[in-house]
Design a protein around this motif. Structure first.
Motif, PDB file in Angstrom:
ATOM      1  N   GLN A  69     -10.567   7.211   2.325  1.00  0.00           N
ATOM      2  CA  GLN A  69     -10.406   7.700   1.119  1.00  0.00           C
ATOM      3  C   GLN A  69     -10.073   6.736   0.229  1.00  0.00           C
ATOM      4  OE1 GLN A  69      -8.752   9.148   4.223  1.00  0.00           O
ATOM      5  NE2 GLN A  69     -10.359  10.473   3.864  1.00  0.00           N
ATOM      6  N   GLY A  70     -10.244   5.482   0.435  1.00  0.00           N
ATOM      7  CA  GLY A  70     -10.137   4.315  -0.475  1.00  0.00           C
ATOM      8  C   GLY A  70      -8.524   4.015  -0.413  1.00  0.00           C
ATOM      9  N   GLU A  71      -7.777   4.393   0.182  1.00  0.00           N
ATOM     10  CA  GLU A  71      -6.216   4.106   0.211  1.00  0.00           C
ATOM     11  C   GLU A  71      -5.969   3.044   1.136  1.00  0.00           C
ATOM     12  OE1 GLU A  71      -4.152   5.798  -1.690  1.00  0.00           O
ATOM     13  OE2 GLU A  71      -5.888   6.969  -2.512  1.00  0.00           O
ATOM     14  N   TYR A  72      -5.005   2.262   0.877  1.00  0.00           N
ATOM     15  CA  TYR A  72      -4.843   0.973   1.481  1.00  0.00           C
ATOM     16  C   TYR A  72      -4.017   1.484   2.707  1.00  0.00           C
ATOM     17  CZ  TYR A  72      -5.791  -2.151  -2.151  1.00  0.00           C
ATOM     18  OH  TYR A  72      -6.463  -2.802  -3.167  1.00  0.00           O
ATOM     19  N   THR A  73      -4.319   0.853   3.899  1.00  0.00           N
ATOM     20  CA  THR A  73      -3.640   1.035   5.216  1.00  0.00           C
ATOM     21  C   THR A  73      -2.191   0.645   5.069  1.00  0.00           C
ATOM     22  OG1 THR A  73      -4.443  -0.727   6.282  1.00  0.00           O
ATOM     23  CG2 THR A  73      -5.578   1.507   6.487  1.00  0.00           C
ATOM     24  N   GLU A  74      -1.242   1.058   5.998  1.00  0.00           N
ATOM     25  CA  GLU A  74       0.115   0.544   6.123  1.00  0.00           C
ATOM     26  C   GLU A  74       0.328  -0.940   5.918  1.00  0.00           C
ATOM     27  OE1 GLU A  74       3.821   1.000   5.384  1.00  0.00           O
ATOM     28  OE2 GLU A  74       2.724   2.684   5.510  1.00  0.00           O
ATOM     29  N   PRO A  75      -0.265  -1.579   6.591  1.00  0.00           N
ATOM     30  CA  PRO A  75      -0.011  -3.119   6.599  1.00  0.00           C
ATOM     31  C   PRO A  75      -0.541  -3.830   5.018  1.00  0.00           C
ATOM     32  CG  PRO A  75      -1.031  -2.833   8.557  1.00  0.00           C
ATOM     33  CD  PRO A  75      -1.176  -1.365   7.759  1.00  0.00           C
ATOM     34  N   TYR A  76      -1.345  -3.075   4.640  1.00  0.00           N
ATOM     35  CA  TYR A  76      -1.682  -3.563   3.236  1.00  0.00           C
ATOM     36  C   TYR A  76      -1.377  -2.717   2.035  1.00  0.00           C
ATOM     37  CZ  TYR A  76      -4.563  -5.995   6.638  1.00  0.00           C
ATOM     38  OH  TYR A  76      -4.954  -6.778   7.514  1.00  0.00           O
ATOM     39  N   ARG A  77      -0.266  -2.056   1.992  1.00  0.00           N
ATOM     40  CA  ARG A  77       0.240  -1.273   0.910  1.00  0.00           C
ATOM     41  C   ARG A  77       0.423  -2.173  -0.164  1.00  0.00           C
ATOM     42  NH1 ARG A  77      -0.689   4.283   1.884  1.00  0.00           N
ATOM     43  NH2 ARG A  77      -0.575   4.648   4.315  1.00  0.00           N
ATOM     44  N   GLN A  78       1.111  -3.257  -0.124  1.00  0.00           N
ATOM     45  CA  GLN A  78       1.647  -4.116  -1.063  1.00  0.00           C
ATOM     46  C   GLN A  78       0.470  -4.493  -1.876  1.00  0.00           C
ATOM     47  OE1 GLN A  78       3.783  -7.068   0.954  1.00  0.00           O
ATOM     48  NE2 GLN A  78       5.750  -5.992   0.572  1.00  0.00           N
ATOM     49  N   LEU A  79      -0.764  -4.607  -1.554  1.00  0.00           N
ATOM     50  CA  LEU A  79      -2.020  -5.140  -2.172  1.00  0.00           C
ATOM     51  C   LEU A  79      -2.052  -3.976  -3.430  1.00  0.00           C
ATOM     52  CD1 LEU A  79      -4.484  -5.964   0.584  1.00  0.00           C
ATOM     53  CD2 LEU A  79      -3.266  -7.407  -1.157  1.00  0.00           C
ATOM     54  N   GLU A  80      -1.740  -2.813  -3.258  1.00  0.00           N
ATOM     55  CA  GLU A  80      -2.071  -1.553  -4.174  1.00  0.00           C
ATOM     56  C   GLU A  80      -1.225  -2.094  -5.379  1.00  0.00           C
ATOM     57  OE1 GLU A  80      -2.154   3.108  -4.490  1.00  0.00           O
ATOM     58  OE2 GLU A  80      -1.006   2.263  -2.893  1.00  0.00           O
ATOM     59  N   GLU A  81      -0.060  -2.556  -5.399  1.00  0.00           N
ATOM     60  CA  GLU A  81       0.608  -3.143  -6.509  1.00  0.00           C
ATOM     61  C   GLU A  81       0.128  -4.127  -7.154  1.00  0.00           C
ATOM     62  OE1 GLU A  81       4.655  -4.085  -5.354  1.00  0.00           O
ATOM     63  OE2 GLU A  81       4.890  -1.849  -4.084  1.00  0.00           O
ATOM     64  N   LEU A  82      -0.564  -5.021  -6.485  1.00  0.00           N
ATOM     65  CA  LEU A  82      -1.265  -6.325  -7.052  1.00  0.00           C
ATOM     66  C   LEU A  82      -2.596  -5.828  -7.830  1.00  0.00           C
ATOM     67  CD1 LEU A  82      -0.640  -8.870  -4.105  1.00  0.00           C
ATOM     68  CD2 LEU A  82       0.502  -8.911  -6.549  1.00  0.00           C
ATOM     69  N   ALA A  83      -3.125  -4.964  -7.257  1.00  0.00           N
ATOM     70  CA  ALA A  83      -4.422  -4.528  -7.807  1.00  0.00           C
ATOM     71  C   ALA A  83      -4.357  -3.526  -9.133  1.00  0.00           C
ATOM     72  CB  ALA A  83      -5.157  -3.411  -6.809  1.00  0.00           C
ATOM     73  N   SER A  84      -3.007  -3.049  -9.437  1.00  0.00           N
ATOM     74  CA  SER A  84      -3.015  -2.343 -10.422  1.00  0.00           C
ATOM     75  C   SER A  84      -2.451  -2.954 -11.888  1.00  0.00           C
ATOM     76  CB  SER A  84      -2.014  -1.106 -10.196  1.00  0.00           C
ATOM     77  OG  SER A  84      -1.044  -1.580  -9.919  1.00  0.00           O
TER      78      SER A  84
END
Length: 54
Positions: free
Chosen positions: A39-54
């Motif tokens: 679905q294009g959501e980050y998996t648990e180990p990579y959730r912090q990347l979401e903050e960097l991508a926004s």
């Protein structure tokens, strides 16, 4: 991994950069690497990347 293998990987990466990568292809690569789900959501180990991508 030998130096020749590494050289081939670098050339492959350079070729992909020259050609460009679609959003769909990038997400597919991230899914295969386990970084994102289908679905294009980050998996648990990579959730912090979401903050960097926004």
């Amino acid at each position: 991994m030998s130096d020749k293998d590494l050289e081939l990987l670098v050339e492959l990466a350079k070729e992909k950069l020259r050609k460009g990568v679609s959003k769909e292809d990038a997400i597919e690569s991230f899914v295969k690497a386990g970084i994102m789900d289908t679905q294009g959501e980050y998996t648990e180990p990579y959730r912090q990347l979401e903050e960097l991508a926004s």
